[in-house]
Scaffold this active site. Structure first.
Site, PDB file in Angstrom:
ATOM      1  N   GLN A  98     146.008  20.185  62.407  1.00  0.00           N
ATOM      2  CA  GLN A  98     147.004  21.182  62.806  1.00  0.00           C
ATOM      3  C   GLN A  98     146.368  22.451  63.323  1.00  0.00           C
ATOM      4  O   GLN A  98     145.189  22.734  63.124  1.00  0.00           O
ATOM      5  CB  GLN A  98     147.905  21.505  61.625  1.00  0.00           C
ATOM      6  CG  GLN A  98     147.169  22.100  60.421  1.00  0.00           C
ATOM      7  CD  GLN A  98     148.079  22.257  59.219  1.00  0.00           C
ATOM      8  OE1 GLN A  98     148.528  23.360  58.917  1.00  0.00           O
ATOM      9  NE2 GLN A  98     148.356  21.148  58.520  1.00  0.00           N
ATOM     10  N   HIS A 100     147.932  26.760  64.387  1.00  0.00           N
ATOM     11  CA  HIS A 100     149.049  27.688  64.283  1.00  0.00           C
ATOM     12  C   HIS A 100     149.090  28.595  65.507  1.00  0.00           C
ATOM     13  O   HIS A 100     148.049  28.921  66.089  1.00  0.00           O
ATOM     14  CB  HIS A 100     148.931  28.518  63.002  1.00  0.00           C
ATOM     15  CG  HIS A 100     148.727  27.693  61.781  1.00  0.00           C
ATOM     16  ND1 HIS A 100     149.633  26.724  61.374  1.00  0.00           N
ATOM     17  CD2 HIS A 100     147.714  27.644  60.883  1.00  0.00           C
ATOM     18  CE1 HIS A 100     149.195  26.154  60.268  1.00  0.00           C
ATOM     19  NE2 HIS A 100     148.034  26.683  59.954  1.00  0.00           N
ATOM     20  N   GLU A 135     145.585  32.556  58.690  1.00  0.00           N
ATOM     21  CA  GLU A 135     145.471  32.306  57.255  1.00  0.00           C
ATOM     22  C   GLU A 135     144.024  32.385  56.792  1.00  0.00           C
ATOM     23  O   GLU A 135     143.086  32.193  57.585  1.00  0.00           O
ATOM     24  CB  GLU A 135     146.066  30.935  56.894  1.00  0.00           C
ATOM     25  CG  GLU A 135     145.422  29.754  57.577  1.00  0.00           C
ATOM     26  CD  GLU A 135     146.214  28.459  57.381  1.00  0.00           C
ATOM     27  OE1 GLU A 135     147.456  28.504  57.400  1.00  0.00           O
ATOM     28  OE2 GLU A 135     145.558  27.410  57.228  1.00  0.00           O
ATOM     29  N   HIS A 264     142.343  22.487  62.542  1.00  0.00           N
ATOM     30  CA  HIS A 264     141.753  22.291  61.223  1.00  0.00           C
ATOM     31  C   HIS A 264     142.563  21.287  60.414  1.00  0.00           C
ATOM     32  O   HIS A 264     143.705  20.958  60.737  1.00  0.00           O
ATOM     33  CB  HIS A 264     141.690  23.617  60.447  1.00  0.00           C
ATOM     34  CG  HIS A 264     143.031  24.227  60.182  1.00  0.00           C
ATOM     35  ND1 HIS A 264     143.714  24.973  61.128  1.00  0.00           N
ATOM     36  CD2 HIS A 264     143.853  24.216  59.084  1.00  0.00           C
ATOM     37  CE1 HIS A 264     144.866  25.374  60.631  1.00  0.00           C
ATOM     38  NE2 HIS A 264     144.986  24.928  59.381  1.00  0.00           N
ATOM     39  N   ARG A 283     151.219  20.048  64.812  1.00  0.00           N
ATOM     40  CA  ARG A 283     150.408  18.946  64.301  1.00  0.00           C
ATOM     41  C   ARG A 283     149.907  18.060  65.435  1.00  0.00           C
ATOM     42  O   ARG A 283     150.596  17.855  66.436  1.00  0.00           O
ATOM     43  CB  ARG A 283     151.223  18.109  63.310  1.00  0.00           C
ATOM     44  CG  ARG A 283     151.719  18.904  62.112  1.00  0.00           C
ATOM     45  CD  ARG A 283     152.549  18.050  61.161  1.00  0.00           C
ATOM     46  NE  ARG A 283     153.093  18.859  60.072  1.00  0.00           N
ATOM     47  CZ  ARG A 283     154.258  19.501  60.134  1.00  0.00           C
ATOM     48  NH1 ARG A 283     155.015  19.381  61.227  1.00  0.00           N
ATOM     49  NH2 ARG A 283     154.680  20.223  59.122  1.00  0.00           N
TER      50      ARG A 283
END
Length: 409
Positions: A98, A100, A135, A264, A283
């Site tokens: 995935q 982001h 993140e 990642h 994804r």
């Protein structure tokens, strides 16, 4: 300061022991438990637990007093929205491959899906939130991950070490253009291969990896990972894509920051994750969930480098993990078994969530209020609260994490 009651996400890749043990519940849990959320995401907000036992959603608390709870600067920038989300993540099996989106990509994608009328809870929704999702993952146990594209020259060495006739054309594709464009070309080729081509290529790749592992070759760890993914996700093009990523083993206290566009997957282990308050995921494979390859390709960053692993900036027992993300900052506060029990101050003026993952700690404000946290316990500190001091309450190993907004706020 108030205690928090938090939500568990029961994804299939989760552990039946880790989160249950952290919360003092019966082990094993009836079903896999993957993430424990601390924060105010609309999908699973925490609740404030008052002294009389009543509860109130943190979302409602923020809406009722955004300036007092978040501080004027945070409220001016993010409104009633707590900009960060804190999690304990327990991966027993690999997560999906995935990435982001950036802030601009998230806002555009969210508006596009809203206009199309896709329900925000729909399985094919890519953008349930209009915000970015950078993140940071800090390991609690040994933590295994694939993150970021490896230097293409090094990847060519890996591919040649396990080369088979079926793999050769793809090796030369990257060798002829060992840069970001070459990575884009090879990844795009692999992720869009017709299923018959994948079914023909992957078995040869797995055979070559078995041979490399038996010979204890230079890329044994990478090959073992490909074999594990190939067993769990047969016929999945994500197994091929895994060959292009940095293979990481984090020790407790080590962390990686994943900005927008970083491809990642987390493989195994337990960690504390702090992220922007968003659930946007694009994804590319290794999952039975919705995969949108064209949208993933729109957000991917094909830059490459060794992933930077950090241990935080030291400040006594406290280590601070600073990143470029304005939404969050994580601190780890730790006292080793038998170590001197010095206190640690956390400054007021900003919203914080504090979580105890080992031992026990007393959190006391300068106005005399105090709250004890034991393993699995957590608390909300609004911006209006004064400074607090953390003091361990036992002589064993004590480990606490505190999340707040980024220093650049």
């Amino acid at each position: 300061m108030q205690r928090l009651k938090n939500r568990v996400r029961p994804y299939a890749w989760g552990s039946r022991t880790t989160i249950a043990a952290l919360l003092g519940r019966e082990v094993p849990a009836p079903h896999p438990e993957a993430e424990l959320w601390f924060g105010a995401h609309p999908g699973d907000p925490s609740s404030i637990v008052y002294d009389d036992g009543t509860e109130q959603s943190l979302l409602d608390v923020l809406a009722g007093d955004p300036v007092g709870q978040l501080g004027s600067a945070v409220a001016e920038r993010w409104g009633e929205r707590l900009p960060f989300l804190l999690k304990v993540l327990a991966a027993e099996e690999p997560l999906s491959l995935q990435a982001h989106p950036s802030a601009d990509q998230a806002a555009e994608g969210w508006a596009r899906e809203e206009k199309a009328g896709i329900p925000r809870e729909a399985g094919n929704r890519n953008y349930p939130d209009p915000t970015a999702k950078p993140e940071l993952l800090c390991a609690l146990t040994e933590f295994h991950a694939l993150a970021g594209f490896r230097d293409p020259a090094r990847t060519v060495e890996l591919l040649r070490a396990i080369e088979t006739p079926a793999l050769a054309p793809y090796v030369e594709l990257l060798a002829g253009e060992p840069d970001g464009e070459g990575l884009r070309a090879l990844f795009t080729t692999w992720i869009t291969l017709p299923q018959p081509a994948i079914d023909a290529l992957v078995p040869d790749l797995l055979d070559a990896c078995v041979t490399h592992v038996k010979e204890h070759g230079e890329f044994e760890l990478e090959c073992r990972t490909v074999l594990e993914l190939g067993e769990r996700y047969p016929g999945d093009s994500g197994v091929l894509a895994a060959l292009l990523l940095n293979r990481l083993v984090l020790e407790p206290g080590e962390a990686i920051f994943l900005p927008a566009g970083n491809l990642h997957t987390y493989l195994h282990g337990t960690g504390v994750e702090v992220l922007a308050n968003s659930d946007n995921v694009l994804r590319g494979g290794l999952t039975p969930k919705h995969v949108d390859v064209p949208e993933l390709l729109r957000v991917l960053d094909f830059g490459f480098a060794d992933m930077h692993v950090c241990t935080g900036e030291p400040a006594g027992p406290r280590r601070v993990y600073r990143t470029e993300a304005p939404e969050f900052e994580l601190s780890r506060i730790e006292w080793a078994d038998g170590e001197p029990r010095g206190e640690v101050k956390l400054e007021g003026g900003a919203p914080r969530i504090v979580v105890c993952v080992d031992g026990g700690v007393r959190v006391e404000s300068v106005d005399g209020r105090a709250l004890d946290l034991t393993r699995g316990g957590s608390m909300w500190l609004p911006a209006a609260d004064p400074d607090v001091v953390l003091t361990p309450t036992d002589d064993g190993h004590v480990r606490v994490f505190a999340a707040t907004v980024g220093s650049a706020r």
